[in-house]
Design an enzyme around this catalytic site. Structure first.
Site, PDB file in Angstrom:
ATOM      1  N   ASP A   1      17.479   4.101  39.394  1.00  0.00           N
ATOM      2  CA  ASP A   1      18.722   3.639  38.781  1.00  0.00           C
ATOM      3  C   ASP A   1      18.394   3.067  37.400  1.00  0.00           C
ATOM      4  O   ASP A   1      17.270   3.199  36.916  1.00  0.00           O
ATOM      5  CB  ASP A   1      19.431   2.626  39.684  1.00  0.00           C
ATOM      6  CG  ASP A   1      18.726   1.280  39.742  1.00  0.00           C
ATOM      7  OD1 ASP A   1      17.581   1.163  39.238  1.00  0.00           O
ATOM      8  OD2 ASP A   1      19.318   0.327  40.290  1.00  0.00           O
TER       9      ASP A   1
ATOM     10  N   LYS B   1      19.586  10.436  43.137  1.00  0.00           N
ATOM     11  CA  LYS B   1      19.499   8.990  43.302  1.00  0.00           C
ATOM     12  C   LYS B   1      20.207   8.561  44.581  1.00  0.00           C
ATOM     13  O   LYS B   1      19.648   7.849  45.417  1.00  0.00           O
ATOM     14  CB  LYS B   1      20.105   8.259  42.103  1.00  0.00           C
ATOM     15  CG  LYS B   1      19.943   6.749  42.165  1.00  0.00           C
ATOM     16  CD  LYS B   1      20.785   6.024  41.141  1.00  0.00           C
ATOM     17  CE  LYS B   1      22.181   5.778  41.688  1.00  0.00           C
ATOM     18  NZ  LYS B   1      22.978   4.855  40.858  1.00  0.00           N
TER      19      LYS B   1
END
Length: 248
Positions: A137, A119
């Site tokens: 997320d 991420k």
């Protein structure tokens, strides 16, 4: 599903033409550090914390040589400050020792840094290097499941599914649009369905407040007339800058 997903993306592009990363940064190193700090806290709190941090440690070399206790105090407002200090010291030392003090522009190199997962790597690649990436997320994962694009829970699997739906050129901006929408309108506990511009396309319409007047009261950030998360937003951002730490 693919046609509907792509139409949702087009609609979101019209709603949020100014969508952007909501972390303040001036270079790849600052974005990398800010993204690591953003775990388990808001981008606003990170943005309020990083000015003092970067004033003290503007380069990887400076940060790698930092006194851990002093750094802990600087980043304390972001929570989990001991673990985050360990990650920042480790990644800064790795940048200094293995990459000549520069943030690498490849996913396989970024994920080797302490505290950096896919991420974080995709955030840095997409926004500091222009390399397309999907940022999964909590907001992104929640919305793509709510829209029935996937039922996967694992972020890596979610990323793979979404990557097959959209062309690579859309990945970075898609991430911003979805996250913007999740923060402003499609909230986790009470989505503002009655004020949602993509309601006709949403298979989960009705999970939240459908009355238009009540829904409008749920809107956040610039949609509700409030400041955004950045202290230094892009010039085209229609909302108000966020206040500095300690400001009334």
């Amino acid at each position: 599903m693919v046609r509907r997903a792509r139409r949702i993306n087009r609609e979101l592009a019209e709603v949020y033409p100014y969508a952007h990363p909501e972390l303040d940064f001036r270079n790849p190193f600052e974005l990398l550090v800010a993204t690591v700090l953003s775990a388990q806290t808001t981008d606003l709190r990170v943005n309020q914390t990083t000015p003092a941090l970067f004033a003290a440690y503007p380069t990887p070399e400076d940060m790698a040589a930092a006194d851990p206790e002093k750094m802990e105090e600087l980043i304390r407002p972001t929570g989990f400050f001991r673990a985050k200090t360990k990650s920042l010291l480790g990644l800064s030392a790795a940048l200094r020792d293995d990459f000549g003090g520069e943030v690498p522009g490849r996913l396989e190199d970024l994920v080797k840094l302490p505290g950096v997962g896919r991420k974080t790597a995709n955030v840095v690649l997409g926004n500091a290097f222009g390399v397309p990436g999907i940022t999964v997320d909590t907001h992104f994962g929640r919305l793509v499941r709510r829209w029935k694009w996937t039922d996967e829970e694992d972020p890596v699997k979610v990323e793979a599914v979404i990557a097959d739906i959209f062309p690579k050129s859309e990945w970075t901006m898609l991430s911003h649009r979805v996250i913007f929408h999740g923060r402003r309108i499609c909230h986790a506990r009470k989505p503002a369905c009655g004020a949602c511009p993509i309601a006709p396309l949403c298979p989960s319409y009705g999970e939240g407040e459908t009355d238009p007047e009540k829904a409008r009261k749920l809107l956040k950030y610039e949609m509700g007339g409030y400041p955004g998360q950045r202290l230094s937003p892009p010039p085209d951002f229609p909302g108000k800058p966020a206040p500095a730490l300690g400001a009334v």
